[in-house]
Write an enzyme that holds these catalytic residues in place. Structure first.
Site, PDB file in Angstrom:
ATOM      1  N   ASP A  14     -18.752 -58.749  33.438  1.00 18.69           N
ATOM      2  CA  ASP A  14     -19.450 -59.603  32.486  1.00 18.69           C
ATOM      3  C   ASP A  14     -18.873 -61.012  32.497  1.00 18.69           C
ATOM      4  O   ASP A  14     -19.605 -62.003  32.421  1.00 18.69           O
ATOM      5  CB  ASP A  14     -19.332 -59.027  31.064  1.00 18.69           C
ATOM      6  CG  ASP A  14     -20.147 -57.762  30.892  1.00 18.69           C
ATOM      7  OD1 ASP A  14     -20.907 -57.409  31.823  1.00 18.69           O
ATOM      8  OD2 ASP A  14     -20.025 -57.111  29.837  1.00 18.69           O
ATOM      9  N   ALA A  15     -17.540 -61.103  32.603  1.00 16.82           N
ATOM     10  CA  ALA A  15     -16.896 -62.420  32.595  1.00 16.82           C
ATOM     11  C   ALA A  15     -17.315 -63.244  33.806  1.00 16.82           C
ATOM     12  O   ALA A  15     -17.572 -64.447  33.693  1.00 16.82           O
ATOM     13  CB  ALA A  15     -15.377 -62.255  32.563  1.00 16.82           C
ATOM     14  N   ALA A  16     -17.386 -62.592  34.973  1.00 12.15           N
ATOM     15  CA  ALA A  16     -17.802 -63.308  36.181  1.00 12.15           C
ATOM     16  C   ALA A  16     -19.255 -63.753  36.070  1.00 12.15           C
ATOM     17  O   ALA A  16     -19.620 -64.859  36.490  1.00 12.15           O
ATOM     18  CB  ALA A  16     -17.614 -62.420  37.411  1.00 12.15           C
ATOM     19  N   PHE A  17     -20.111 -62.891  35.498  1.00 13.14           N
ATOM     20  CA  PHE A  17     -21.520 -63.256  35.287  1.00 13.14           C
ATOM     21  C   PHE A  17     -21.613 -64.453  34.348  1.00 13.14           C
ATOM     22  O   PHE A  17     -22.349 -65.413  34.602  1.00 13.14           O
ATOM     23  CB  PHE A  17     -22.281 -62.064  34.711  1.00 13.14           C
ATOM     24  CG  PHE A  17     -23.761 -62.288  34.587  1.00 13.14           C
ATOM     25  CD1 PHE A  17     -24.618 -61.937  35.623  1.00 13.14           C
ATOM     26  CD2 PHE A  17     -24.304 -62.856  33.450  1.00 13.14           C
ATOM     27  CE1 PHE A  17     -25.984 -62.147  35.511  1.00 13.14           C
ATOM     28  CE2 PHE A  17     -25.660 -63.071  33.330  1.00 13.14           C
ATOM     29  CZ  PHE A  17     -26.505 -62.715  34.371  1.00 13.14           C
ATOM     30  N   ASP A  18     -20.850 -64.394  33.249  1.00 11.91           N
ATOM     31  CA  ASP A  18     -20.882 -65.497  32.288  1.00 11.91           C
ATOM     32  C   ASP A  18     -20.404 -66.801  32.916  1.00 11.91           C
ATOM     33  O   ASP A  18     -20.904 -67.878  32.588  1.00 11.91           O
ATOM     34  CB  ASP A  18     -20.014 -65.157  31.075  1.00 11.91           C
ATOM     35  CG  ASP A  18     -20.626 -64.068  30.210  1.00 11.91           C
ATOM     36  OD1 ASP A  18     -21.849 -63.867  30.316  1.00 11.91           O
ATOM     37  OD2 ASP A  18     -19.891 -63.414  29.456  1.00 11.91           O
ATOM     38  N   MET A  47     -27.216 -61.648  23.898  1.00 15.27           N
ATOM     39  CA  MET A  47     -26.175 -62.046  22.962  1.00 15.27           C
ATOM     40  C   MET A  47     -25.169 -62.927  23.693  1.00 15.27           C
ATOM     41  O   MET A  47     -24.713 -62.606  24.794  1.00 15.27           O
ATOM     42  CB  MET A  47     -25.469 -60.794  22.422  1.00 15.27           C
ATOM     43  CG  MET A  47     -24.481 -61.069  21.308  1.00 15.27           C
ATOM     44  SD  MET A  47     -25.278 -61.253  19.698  1.00 15.27           S
ATOM     45  CE  MET A  47     -25.925 -59.601  19.452  1.00 15.27           C
ATOM     46  N   GLU A  72     -19.852 -55.266  13.506  1.00 12.89           N
ATOM     47  CA  GLU A  72     -20.237 -53.956  14.007  1.00 12.89           C
ATOM     48  C   GLU A  72     -19.623 -53.733  15.384  1.00 12.89           C
ATOM     49  O   GLU A  72     -19.417 -54.688  16.137  1.00 12.89           O
ATOM     50  CB  GLU A  72     -21.766 -53.855  14.122  1.00 12.89           C
ATOM     51  CG  GLU A  72     -22.503 -54.208  12.839  1.00 12.89           C
ATOM     52  CD  GLU A  72     -24.005 -54.401  13.080  1.00 12.89           C
ATOM     53  OE1 GLU A  72     -24.556 -53.751  13.988  1.00 12.89           O
ATOM     54  OE2 GLU A  72     -24.605 -55.217  12.365  1.00 12.89           O
ATOM     55  N   LYS A  77     -19.511 -52.980  19.235  1.00 14.56           N
ATOM     56  CA  LYS A  77     -20.453 -53.241  20.327  1.00 14.56           C
ATOM     57  C   LYS A  77     -20.495 -52.002  21.222  1.00 14.56           C
ATOM     58  O   LYS A  77     -19.567 -51.751  22.001  1.00 14.56           O
ATOM     59  CB  LYS A  77     -20.040 -54.473  21.122  1.00 14.56           C
ATOM     60  CG  LYS A  77     -21.055 -54.876  22.180  1.00 14.56           C
ATOM     61  CD  LYS A  77     -20.648 -56.178  22.861  1.00 14.56           C
ATOM     62  CE  LYS A  77     -21.700 -56.607  23.875  1.00 14.56           C
ATOM     63  NZ  LYS A  77     -21.871 -55.617  24.952  1.00 14.56           N
ATOM     64  N   ARG A  87     -35.201 -52.201  26.678  1.00 13.19           N
ATOM     65  CA  ARG A  87     -35.281 -53.631  26.391  1.00 13.19           C
ATOM     66  C   ARG A  87     -36.044 -54.374  27.475  1.00 13.19           C
ATOM     67  O   ARG A  87     -36.775 -55.308  27.212  1.00 13.19           O
ATOM     68  CB  ARG A  87     -33.877 -54.230  26.259  1.00 13.19           C
ATOM     69  CG  ARG A  87     -33.925 -55.679  25.789  1.00 13.19           C
ATOM     70  CD  ARG A  87     -32.549 -56.297  25.682  1.00 13.19           C
ATOM     71  NE  ARG A  87     -31.998 -56.655  26.973  1.00 13.19           N
ATOM     72  CZ  ARG A  87     -31.031 -57.546  27.129  1.00 13.19           C
ATOM     73  NH1 ARG A  87     -30.499 -58.129  26.083  1.00 13.19           N
ATOM     74  NH2 ARG A  87     -30.573 -57.831  28.335  1.00 13.19           N
ATOM     75  N   TYR A 108     -29.323 -50.619  14.865  1.00 12.94           N
ATOM     76  CA  TYR A 108     -28.687 -51.705  14.118  1.00 12.94           C
ATOM     77  C   TYR A 108     -29.571 -52.938  13.955  1.00 12.94           C
ATOM     78  O   TYR A 108     -29.122 -53.945  13.386  1.00 12.94           O
ATOM     79  CB  TYR A 108     -27.387 -52.120  14.813  1.00 12.94           C
ATOM     80  CG  TYR A 108     -27.539 -52.350  16.308  1.00 12.94           C
ATOM     81  CD1 TYR A 108     -28.178 -53.478  16.813  1.00 12.94           C
ATOM     82  CD2 TYR A 108     -27.051 -51.416  17.215  1.00 12.94           C
ATOM     83  CE1 TYR A 108     -28.333 -53.679  18.162  1.00 12.94           C
ATOM     84  CE2 TYR A 108     -27.188 -51.599  18.581  1.00 12.94           C
ATOM     85  CZ  TYR A 108     -27.825 -52.738  19.054  1.00 12.94           C
ATOM     86  OH  TYR A 108     -27.991 -52.925  20.405  1.00 12.94           O
ATOM     87  N   LYS A 114     -15.774 -59.854  23.126  1.00 16.23           N
ATOM     88  CA  LYS A 114     -15.504 -58.852  24.150  1.00 16.23           C
ATOM     89  C   LYS A 114     -14.019 -58.495  24.196  1.00 16.23           C
ATOM     90  O   LYS A 114     -13.154 -59.375  24.181  1.00 16.23           O
ATOM     91  CB  LYS A 114     -15.965 -59.365  25.524  1.00 16.23           C
ATOM     92  CG  LYS A 114     -17.430 -59.776  25.580  1.00 16.23           C
ATOM     93  CD  LYS A 114     -18.369 -58.602  25.327  1.00 16.23           C
ATOM     94  CE  LYS A 114     -18.444 -57.666  26.502  1.00 16.23           C
ATOM     95  NZ  LYS A 114     -19.141 -58.242  27.655  1.00 16.23           N
ATOM     96  N   CYS A 171     -14.664 -62.723  62.698  1.00 19.50           N
ATOM     97  CA  CYS A 171     -15.362 -61.778  61.831  1.00 19.50           C
ATOM     98  C   CYS A 171     -15.080 -60.344  62.283  1.00 19.50           C
ATOM     99  O   CYS A 171     -15.310 -60.010  63.447  1.00 19.50           O
ATOM    100  CB  CYS A 171     -16.860 -62.058  61.868  1.00 19.50           C
ATOM    101  SG  CYS A 171     -17.858 -60.822  61.003  1.00 19.50           S
ATOM    102  N   CYS A 205     -18.441 -58.638  63.771  1.00 18.06           N
ATOM    103  CA  CYS A 205     -19.123 -59.023  65.012  1.00 18.06           C
ATOM    104  C   CYS A 205     -18.252 -59.814  65.980  1.00 18.06           C
ATOM    105  O   CYS A 205     -18.659 -60.050  67.118  1.00 18.06           O
ATOM    106  CB  CYS A 205     -20.382 -59.838  64.695  1.00 18.06           C
ATOM    107  SG  CYS A 205     -20.045 -61.483  64.008  1.00 18.06           S
ATOM    108  N   CYS A 231     -18.820 -65.985  58.199  1.00 20.61           N
ATOM    109  CA  CYS A 231     -19.381 -65.741  59.514  1.00 20.61           C
ATOM    110  C   CYS A 231     -20.816 -66.239  59.465  1.00 20.61           C
ATOM    111  O   CYS A 231     -21.589 -65.803  58.602  1.00 20.61           O
ATOM    112  CB  CYS A 231     -19.342 -64.249  59.858  1.00 20.61           C
ATOM    113  SG  CYS A 231     -20.254 -63.832  61.363  1.00 20.61           S
ATOM    114  N   CYS A 246     -24.630 -60.944  63.266  1.00 21.61           N
ATOM    115  CA  CYS A 246     -23.627 -60.162  62.537  1.00 21.61           C
ATOM    116  C   CYS A 246     -24.287 -58.974  61.850  1.00 21.61           C
ATOM    117  O   CYS A 246     -25.144 -59.144  60.981  1.00 21.61           O
ATOM    118  CB  CYS A 246     -22.927 -61.020  61.496  1.00 21.61           C
ATOM    119  SG  CYS A 246     -21.632 -60.151  60.598  1.00 21.61           S
TER     120      CYS A 246
END
Length: 756
Positions: free
Chosen positions: A75-79, A125, A155, A157, A178, A274, A362, A456, A459, A474, A479
């Site tokens: 999640d942190a990398a996505f954010d 969220m 609440e 998570k 969702r 909720y 989080k 590489c 290849c 590469c 490849c």
């Protein structure tokens, strides 16, 4: 000219570093203002390219998370990716597109289930990844609503799958995932099997609704798998030799999307509710009061909830939840903090994708120690070489892990991890295995630093590393590690637009040895495609077809003929589409069009120097270097030669390109040919109704205009829609004529500037 002539080979071998040095010492002609303008244009082009890349990455990882229940990053990398895109779009508003992840809710709708439109949008969220970010949100909220005037509902998570359940006259009507926030998947039959979901609401709850008791209501919550159910499910998988689920969240998502409700029932899922689409029929004024109504109605509501009247109380709830997370029979990955008052929630409102009145704090992940045995290279779909840590198996956050990505060499150096180290590992977001770092006092003597390979491993082609970048790549089309994603990109709609060739069919073609690079597409035969095994079997005998139960199902002649016909049609695509489809780093659709219009043939491009390529409008040294590096690989030139031999023209027909662009933008072809706006510079700002700014910009360019991202004395006209900001102010101060959207549409229809 043949692509493999000596002239092209010599051009390919020009030194990137020599040309850069020449540029720095002033041997490139041009005045300083021109150089500054070029740098500005280059920065905009790079920003546009990076924004497009980020949108692609966010869409890909959202698809992995929501549709496949198989995330590849934390999640942190996505954010982090999302924040970078938000920053680029804030600096360059003209780059904002309606389909950008910043403008929508994450999620996907599967085609396996009937689509369901939610009563109201289900938002994502925003996350606070640490206490500092939580405090920043609390401070903003207190500033907006008044310090001491805000109460919060805290609440847990729940780490599960979002669901919306609709009731009419108190009776269960349907349930949906969702999905993309607006449309979900109908999973009613499966949700009916979850024992804590009421089929009828209590009379007390309906009486509380008064005259609105017959109004439809849509409650929202989380479907989750208790830890006990998860342990039983994976024990059964082990006993039957099946792949176990990675974690309870993935298990819950997979169980809810079963075609057979009996399978869902056997998984023993549960829910916590909720939220609701519209609180009006309930006559409640706060989240805390609403949760009480849910309990009276018969829903399962999490008992760990508190109404907090200060940030200090919010902190205390979060600390207690973190300390006792391991005591629960379900997974949580944080605390959701909401402004309790519904009136105050209304005052704060929403961003494009999330409510301003709530945030998800989080939790940090659980950590364990183990021994790093080796660092191996994984070649990704874009040719990036990613080092992967392989360590002694260890159980973290409910599952056993033995591998984790180390991302890149800079990250390895920063963490100073070496094979043989005792390392600390955790699961980022309780999902993605991650190496935190070494335990230095346990490091064996003589342990050497690890380094990236020069070639590489998939290849054997030389590895490319651009100055200023962390990635080693590469760039060979030959490849095998990159094959599938290159093939999928080639046939995609924005590239060669080959309908009917998707993920599953390409997998089968690769397995059958039919595809080794993109040129192989044009050697496919109907018979070869028709004979491919789909991996499915007939369920019963069919004498008319001459098949028996258990026989494998083939692709068949009908689909195969369509595939071959589509590939044949794609041979007519212009050079710009081919360049984009090749997947050259930094070369998106717009950049490919600029290059194709400048060089017209792939032969001319192959013979061009890096300086020649960088001379194209909007293309800077980074893009030029990437193109030259791609064309410096002999295997890539061989693939291009085979494409030509297969019947692709590898040339740009400007007339045809203009005609196609005119059709896409709605601009008359004769106006496009006349170029009535040549010499004029337009800037677009604000919100346009009839078309996006990108679409409007493309149409203006088609008529010969230049479209800039900033206002200056050289700006001919500013087109300003609603919510225009600083660009409008600057245009007015410089005396630049300002046009509204109606005037823009008149220009695009007639090619003439309307009289003031």
């Amino acid at each position: 000219m043949n692509l493999l002539t000596e002239e092209a080979r010599v051009a390919d071998q020009r030194s990137l570093f020599g040309e850069m040095a020449a540029e720095e010492t002033g041997s490139v002609k041009g005045t300083q203002p021109v150089e500054a303008a070029a740098k500005t244009a280059d920065a905009r082009a790079q920003a546009a390219a990076r924004a497009a890349e980020l949108r692609h990455l966010l869409d890909y990882h959202a698809y992995r998370y929501y549709a496949l229940d198989a995330p590849e990053i934390s999640d942190a990398a996505f954010d982090k990716l999302l924040i970078e895109l938000q920053q680029i779009e804030a600096a360059h508003p003209e780059l904002v597109t309606p389909d950008s992840y910043t403008q929508r809710v994450g999620g996907y709708v599967s085609e396996q289930f009937t689509p369901v439109t939610h009563m109201a949008r289900m938002y994502s969220m925003d996350d606070a990844m640490n206490l500092e970010e939580l405090d920043e949100w609390l401070a903003r909220t207190e500033d907006a609503l008044g310090a001491g005037r805000v109460a919060y509902t805290c609440e847990l998570k729940i780490d599960g799958l979002g669901v919306a359940i609709t009731y009419q006259n108190g009776a269960f009507v349907r349930a949906a995932t969702r999905g993309d926030g607006t449309t979900g998947e109908d999973v009613s039959l499966n949700v009916r099997t979850i024992k804590d979901v009421p089929m009828h609401l209590s009379e007390a709850a309906l009486a509380h609704m008064g005259a609105d008791r017959s109004a439809p209501i849509e409650v929202r919550g989380e479907v989750y798998m208790p830890k006990g159910s998860f342990a039983r499910l994976n024990a059964e998988a082990d006993a039957e030799g099946r792949e176990p689920f990675a974690n309870p969240r993935n298990a819950a998502a997979g169980s809810l999307r079963q075609k057979d409700p009996k399978v869902t029932a056997s998984r023993h899922l549960a829910t916590f509710i909720y939220a609701i689409a519209d609180t009006a029929p309930l006559h409640v004024d706060s989240q805390h009061a609403f949760l009480d109504w849910l309990r009276r109605a018969g829903f399962s509501v999490n008992g760990s909830v508190a109404r907090c009247t200060s940030p200090a109380e919010v902190h205390a709830f979060c600390a207690d939840a973190l300390a006792h997370r391991g005591d629960l029979d379900y997974d949580i990955d944080g605390v959701v903090v909401k402004v309790d008052s519904f009136d105050q929630q209304g005052d704060l409102g929403f961003t494009a994708r999330a409510p301003r009145w709530a945030i998800a704090f989080k939790f940090p992940p659980e950590e364990k120690t183990t021994v790093l045995r080796d660092i191996r290279i994984q070649v990704g779909r874009t040719g990036v070489l990613t080092p992967v840590a392989e360590f002694d198996p260890v159980t973290v956050a409910g599952s056993t892990i033995a591998r984790a990505t180390l991302h890149n060499l800079d990250e390895i150096r920063r963490k100073d991890v070496r094979p043989g180290d005792t390392i600390i590992v955790h699961k980022a977001g309780d999902v993605i295995p991650e190496v935190v770092g070494p335990v230095l006092d346990k490091r064996p003597e003589g342990t050497a630093e690890w380094d990236m390979p020069a070639t590489c491993p998939a290849c054997g082609s030389p590895v490319v590393h651009e100055d200023g970048e962390v990635a080693y790549r590469c760039v060979s089309l030959d490849c095998p590690a990159q094959l599938k994603e290159r093939l999928l990109h080639w046939v995609s709609r924005g590239c060669m637009d080959v309908d009917g060739v998707g993920d599953e069919l390409i997998d089968k073609m690769i397995e059958a040895g039919l595809l080794h690079d993109v040129a192989d597409f044009y050697h496919l035969t109907v018979d070869a495609v028709a004979a491919l095994d789909t991996g499915r079997t007939y369920l019963k005998d069919d004498k008319k077809k001459g098949v028996s139960a258990g026989d494998s199902i083939k692709v068949g002649a009908t689909i195969a003929q369509k595939v071959v016909d589509e590939l044949t049609r794609s041979r007519e695509q212009p050079l710009s589409r081919v360049l984009f489809a090749l997947g050259i780093r930094h070369v998106g659709k717009s950049v490919a069009e600029v290059i194709a219009q400048r060089f017209l043939t792939v032969d001319a491009l192959a013979a061009a120097s890096e300086e020649d390529i960088a001379g194209c409008e909007g293309i800077g040294p980074k893009i030029a270097a990437s193109v030259r590096q791609f064309l410096a690989v002999p295997e890539n030139l061989e693939v291009l030669q085979r494409l030509r031999e297969a019947g692709l023209s590898l040339e740009e027909d400007l007339g045809a390109a203009h005609a196609q662009a005119a059709q896409e933008t709605g601009v008359a072809a004769d106006l496009a040919e006349a170029q009535p706006l040549a010499g004029l510079t337009f800037v677009l700002t604000g919100t346009l109704v009839n078309r996006t700014r990108d679409e409007a910009g493309a149409a203006l360019k088609l008529l010969g205009a230049k479209v800039s991202g900033s206002v200056s004395k050289k700006t001919s006209y500013l087109v300003a829609g609603p919510k225009a900001g600083s660009k409008l102010t600057k245009a007015e101060s410089l005396g630049v004529p300002v046009l509204d959207e109606a005037a823009l549409e008149q220009i695009l229809a007639t090619g003439q500037i309307p009289a003031a």
